[in-house]
Enzyme design. Sequence first.
Site, mmCIF file in Angstrom:
data_model
loop_
_atom_site.group_PDB
_atom_site.id
_atom_site.type_symbol
_atom_site.label_atom_id
_atom_site.label_comp_id
_atom_site.label_asym_id
_atom_site.label_seq_id
_atom_site.Cartn_x
_atom_site.Cartn_y
_atom_site.Cartn_z
ATOM 1 N N MET A 30 0.852 -1.190 0.000
ATOM 2 C CA MET A 30 0.000 0.000 0.000
ATOM 3 C C MET A 30 0.894 1.249 0.000
ATOM 4 O O MET A 30 0.461 2.335 0.377
ATOM 5 C CB MET A 30 -0.945 -0.022 1.202
ATOM 6 C CG MET A 30 -1.888 -1.237 1.160
ATOM 7 S SD MET A 30 -3.414 -1.019 2.053
ATOM 8 C CE MET A 30 -2.810 -0.874 3.718
ATOM 9 N N HIS A 37 9.591 -3.724 2.790
ATOM 10 C CA HIS A 37 9.092 -3.929 1.422
ATOM 11 C C HIS A 37 10.256 -4.185 0.463
ATOM 12 O O HIS A 37 10.186 -5.046 -0.408
ATOM 13 C CB HIS A 37 8.358 -2.682 0.922
ATOM 14 C CG HIS A 37 7.116 -2.346 1.690
ATOM 15 N ND1 HIS A 37 6.981 -1.180 2.405
ATOM 16 C CD2 HIS A 37 5.948 -3.010 1.825
ATOM 17 C CE1 HIS A 37 5.789 -1.134 2.957
ATOM 18 N NE2 HIS A 37 5.136 -2.228 2.632
ATOM 19 N N LYS A 153 5.585 -10.006 9.379
ATOM 20 C CA LYS A 153 5.040 -9.078 10.386
ATOM 21 C C LYS A 153 3.512 -9.207 10.427
ATOM 22 O O LYS A 153 2.914 -9.207 11.488
ATOM 23 C CB LYS A 153 5.427 -7.633 10.093
ATOM 24 C CG LYS A 153 4.867 -6.672 11.140
ATOM 25 C CD LYS A 153 5.250 -5.255 10.876
ATOM 26 C CE LYS A 153 4.291 -4.568 9.952
ATOM 27 N NZ LYS A 153 2.967 -4.262 10.558
ATOM 28 N N SER A 190 4.751 1.009 7.491
ATOM 29 C CA SER A 190 4.458 2.327 6.903
ATOM 30 C C SER A 190 3.849 3.237 7.963
ATOM 31 O O SER A 190 4.002 4.455 7.927
ATOM 32 C CB SER A 190 3.483 2.176 5.743
ATOM 33 O OG SER A 190 3.970 1.218 4.845
ATOM 34 N N ARG A 191 3.142 2.636 8.916
ATOM 35 C CA ARG A 191 2.478 3.439 9.952
ATOM 36 C C ARG A 191 3.472 4.090 10.916
ATOM 37 O O ARG A 191 3.106 5.022 11.628
ATOM 38 C CB ARG A 191 1.509 2.568 10.755
ATOM 39 C CG ARG A 191 0.304 2.115 9.959
ATOM 40 C CD ARG A 191 -0.497 1.104 10.747
ATOM 41 N NE ARG A 191 -1.471 0.430 9.907
ATOM 42 C CZ ARG A 191 -2.708 0.850 9.691
ATOM 43 N NH1 ARG A 191 -3.143 1.920 10.296
ATOM 44 N NH2 ARG A 191 -3.516 0.171 8.911
HETATM 45 O O1 PAF Z 1 -0.031 -5.742 3.650
HETATM 46 C C1 PAF Z 1 -0.489 -4.824 2.930
HETATM 47 O O2 PAF Z 1 0.159 -3.827 2.678
HETATM 48 C C2 PAF Z 1 -1.892 -4.980 2.354
HETATM 49 O O3 PAF Z 1 -2.741 -5.603 3.254
HETATM 50 C C3 PAF Z 1 -1.917 -5.688 0.988
HETATM 51 C C4 PAF Z 1 -1.428 -7.116 1.073
HETATM 52 C C5 PAF Z 1 -1.050 -4.914 0.001
HETATM 53 C C6 PAF Z 1 -3.350 -5.707 0.441
HETATM 54 O O4 PAF Z 1 -3.849 -4.427 0.268
#
Ligand code: PAF
Length: 285
Positions: A30, A37, A153, A190-191
Amino acid sequence: MQIFYNIAAYKAWHAKLKSKHASIGFVATMGALHQGHLSLIASANQENECSVCSIYVNPTQFNDSGDYEKYPRILDDDIAALEKQNCDVLFAPESGEMYPANEEEAPRSKLNLGVLAEVMEGEFRPGHFDGVVTIVEKLFRIIQPQRAYFGEKDYQQLAVIRKMNQEFGLPIEIIGCPTIRENDGLAMSSRNLLLSSAERTEASAIYRLLVKSKEQLKNLEVQQIKQRLIDDINRFETLDVEYIEIADAQTLKPIDSWDSAESAVCCVAVLSGNVRLIDNIMLYN
Ligand code: PAF
């Protein structure tokens, strides 16, 4: 890196790739990308001919519209980070692409997730996993990867996606990758960008206390470990436990004695001010 903002453009590119029989490693995100990531992209690059990352803040998995609104969106920084990580393709669709009808009315997945959707995140974020399954299935069908990489996580999300993949019979290998942590142990998320400096400092206690719980396993019962962890975390001014669960690491069924499961994971959700943080530790397996 090639960037596609709509499904048709991605599909045209994919049709050409398919004729070359090149494998795709996919990382769904997201956005507001961090080292967690990027480590998934690195694995996708290593194990496939092509890496594809998606960035889409999926409205149907947020059960709180305020949380959706304030979710960090920094697409330009994300593009720069992906370029640096040698990601081959970014798929960054507009909302109308993923939910052509009004997303509020868009049909959600009706997959029966059983206990996986009833406990922990399923209990505290009703409908969350229906939204996750809905969007990940759509993304899988568009991207058509051979392998998809998800961070541990989000332990419960990984279990849900494995189940969805199996139930829908999709030909995709789901690969769970270790949680990447800041130097002080806080799981990258990200939070974390939304934490104030006082909240950020105290948030590192979450993982420290999870590790302490694991060290106490031999001396304490399941309930005692949970209660101590709740008390220890809540002692911090900025932290407020939403749930702590100790569950069978395979089925995610909560356990109340150590001998009732061959492997056990401890999962937590903690509010730090308005920011919801989750983490987990494998206790034994
Ligand atoms: O983990 C995330 O960032 C979201 O839940 C995902 C897997 C991209 C689905 O929107």
